[in-house]
Design a protein around this motif. Structure first.
Motif, short mmCIF file in Angstrom:
data_model
loop_
_atom_site.label_atom_id
_atom_site.label_comp_id
_atom_site.label_asym_id
_atom_site.label_seq_id
_atom_site.Cartn_x
_atom_site.Cartn_y
_atom_site.Cartn_z
N GLU A 1 49.88 36.41 4.05
CA GLU A 1 50.36 35.91 5.34
C GLU A 1 51.30 36.95 5.97
N GLU A 2 52.14 37.54 5.11
CA GLU A 2 53.08 38.57 5.57
C GLU A 2 52.29 39.79 6.07
N VAL A 3 51.24 40.12 5.32
CA VAL A 3 50.39 41.26 5.68
C VAL A 3 49.77 41.02 7.06
N LEU A 4 49.26 39.80 7.26
CA LEU A 4 48.62 39.49 8.55
C LEU A 4 49.63 39.46 9.68
N ALA A 5 50.83 38.95 9.39
CA ALA A 5 51.86 38.87 10.43
C ALA A 5 52.21 40.27 10.93
N LEU A 6 52.31 41.21 9.99
CA LEU A 6 52.63 42.59 10.38
C LEU A 6 51.51 43.19 11.23
N GLY A 7 50.27 42.87 10.81
CA GLY A 7 49.10 43.35 11.56
C GLY A 7 49.18 42.87 13.00
N LYS A 8 49.59 41.63 13.16
CA LYS A 8 49.70 41.04 14.51
C LYS A 8 50.79 41.76 15.30
N MET A 9 51.92 42.02 14.61
CA MET A 9 53.07 42.63 15.28
C MET A 9 52.76 44.07 15.72
N LYS A 10 52.03 44.79 14.87
CA LYS A 10 51.82 46.22 15.14
C LYS A 10 50.41 46.51 15.66
N GLY A 11 49.63 45.44 15.87
CA GLY A 11 48.24 45.61 16.30
C GLY A 11 48.12 46.41 17.60
N ASP A 12 49.03 46.14 18.53
CA ASP A 12 48.93 46.81 19.84
C ASP A 12 49.21 48.30 19.71
N LEU A 13 50.16 48.62 18.85
CA LEU A 13 50.50 50.04 18.64
C LEU A 13 49.30 50.77 18.03
N MET A 14 48.69 50.13 17.03
CA MET A 14 47.52 50.73 16.39
C MET A 14 46.39 50.91 17.42
N LYS A 15 46.25 49.90 18.28
CA LYS A 15 45.20 49.95 19.30
C LYS A 15 45.44 51.10 20.28
N SER A 16 46.69 51.25 20.74
CA SER A 16 46.97 52.34 21.70
C SER A 16 46.74 53.68 21.04
N LEU A 17 47.13 53.78 19.76
CA LEU A 17 46.98 55.06 19.06
C LEU A 17 45.50 55.43 18.94
N VAL A 18 44.71 54.46 18.51
CA VAL A 18 43.27 54.72 18.34
C VAL A 18 42.64 55.08 19.69
N ALA A 19 43.02 54.35 20.74
CA ALA A 19 42.43 54.62 22.06
C ALA A 19 42.82 56.02 22.53
N LYS A 20 44.05 56.42 22.26
CA LYS A 20 44.49 57.76 22.68
C LYS A 20 43.77 58.85 21.89
N VAL A 21 43.56 58.62 20.60
CA VAL A 21 42.82 59.61 19.81
C VAL A 21 41.40 59.74 20.37
N LEU A 22 40.82 58.62 20.76
CA LEU A 22 39.48 58.67 21.36
C LEU A 22 39.48 59.55 22.61
N ASP A 23 40.54 59.39 23.41
CA ASP A 23 40.63 60.20 24.64
C ASP A 23 40.74 61.69 24.33
N LEU A 24 41.34 62.00 23.18
CA LEU A 24 41.57 63.41 22.84
C LEU A 24 40.41 64.06 22.09
N LEU A 25 39.41 63.26 21.72
CA LEU A 25 38.28 63.83 20.98
C LEU A 25 37.61 64.93 21.79
N PRO A 26 37.30 66.06 21.17
CA PRO A 26 36.60 67.09 21.93
C PRO A 26 35.20 66.61 22.28
N PRO A 27 34.63 67.13 23.36
CA PRO A 27 33.28 66.69 23.72
C PRO A 27 32.30 66.98 22.60
N PRO A 28 31.28 66.12 22.44
CA PRO A 28 30.33 66.34 21.35
C PRO A 28 29.60 67.67 21.51
N VAL A 29 29.32 68.33 20.36
CA VAL A 29 28.61 69.62 20.47
C VAL A 29 27.10 69.41 20.43
#
Ligand SMILES: O=P(O)(O)O[C@H]1O[C@H](CO)[C@@H](O)[C@H]1O
Length: 325
Positions: free
Chosen positions: A297-325
């Motif tokens: 339950e504690e694990v899930l609660a933390l996931g909920k609390m930090k989910g948005d940060l993880m989401k923004s980070l992943v989305a930003k990494v996607l933006d920074l991916l070099p174009p496919p070769v």
């Protein structure tokens, strides 16, 4: 539980990736997913409590695992049982497929089933896989809530015969002896730190570390925690490594992000019973022993609390991916 190969198993079914099964899975995907989303560049695996990562997918299409041959069901709270296809990141976005819920060996799933979705990602052309998880901190410097960019792993199950790559080779072009000294893509790891900088993330919010894979489902004893820490691990969890191995075998670039949801090794948490009794006998006050127990339950609660940060980070990494070769 581990996929130990017996001589009665045919090569095609020993790792659950027979070409007929894969053909059937791909056929179902073709029927449900619109053509423009059928060949995602990026695969995402959402860890415990982190399925919200896929909430920002645009034009998303959900495919329930029950519809997909070869897929089992996720039975752990905080994990759903569906693949989400869609576009993520700014601008036109990048086509991604996200597993909203993963499979763990402790659920009773064979290792071949645990990694089957990664095999499917390989078959539909995923080049970069972002694997997330919830993990306990072994390194006392890692505060709860930190996101750890994993750069290596220790997998006692792998070293003792529980490895998803055991068995006949599913593809003769795959190496029999897969080197995994560079399993965690350096360039993707660098992108995470660039992304964190662009998001003005606090320096302490992001760290680097080694993930220890344990089978679970029991959490670690204090002595096991100290043992894994002494071996060089920073965080511990019950998933991820099988997926990493299959993804590397499939030729994908791997990024792993662990969200620290609890502390496993608590400095100075050990209290001697002898000392406590001697203190009592001397008539002195004893400090109460604080019994900190981790819970899902504690694990899930933390996931909920930090989910948005993880989401923004992943989305930003996607933006920074070099174009496919
Ligand atoms: O690794 P994920 O799936 O994020 O989940 C972690 O959280 C669960 C324990 O609370 C375990 O399954 C552990 O591996």
């Amino acid at each position: 539980m581990a996929d130990f190969i017996t001589t009665s198993q045919k090569p095609s079914d020993s790792r659950g990736s027979s070409s007929t099964l894969m053909t059937e899975t791909l056929q179902v995907l073709k029927e449900i997913v619109p053509p423009e989303l059928q060949n995602p560049r990026v695969g995402i695996i959402c860890g415990s409590g982190l399925s919200g990562l896929a909430a920002s997918l645009r034009q998303s299409v959900l495919v329930q695992y029950e519809k997909l041959p070869g897929f089992v069901q996720s039975t752990v709270p905080g994990h759903k049982s569906a693949l989400a296809f869609g576009l993520m990141g700014s601008g036109a976005g990048i086509p991604v497929v996200a597993m909203l819920g993963r499979f763990h060996p402790y659920e009773g799933h064979k290792l071949s089933s645990v990694v089957y979705p990664v095999r499917v990602m390989g078959a539909i052309g995923v080049k970069d896989i972002f694997i997330t998880n919830a993990a306990g901190a072994l390194n006392p410097a890692l505060a709860v809530g930190t996101i750890v960019v994993v750069h290596d792993h220790i997998a006692l199950p792998n070293l003792t015969g529980m490895n998803p790559l055991l068995g006949p080779q599913i593809d003769p072009s795959f190496p029999r002896f897969l080197p995994i000294s560079d399993a965690y893509s350096r360039s993707l790891r660098k992108l995470v730190f660039h992304a964190a900088h662009q998001l003005s993330m606090n320096r302490d919010a992001l760290a680097e570390g080694t993930y220890a894979w344990v089978s679970g489902p029991t959490y670690e004893t204090p002595a096991e925690g100290r043992f894994l820490r002494a071996a060089g691990a920073d965080v511990v969890g019950m998933s991820t490594v099988p997926e990493v191995l299959a993804a590397r075998e499939e030729g994908m670039n791997v990024l792993v992000l662990s969200l620290v949801t609890n502390a496993v090794v608590i400095p100075a948490s050990y209290k001697s019973v002898r000392e406590e009794v001697e203190t009592e006998i001397a008539g002195n006050l004893i400090e109460p022993v604080i019994d900190e127990k981790v819970s899902h339950e504690e694990v899930l609660a933390l996931g909920k609390m930090k989910g948005d940060l993880m989401k923004s980070l992943v989305a930003k990494v996607l933006d920074l991916l070099p174009p496919p070769v």
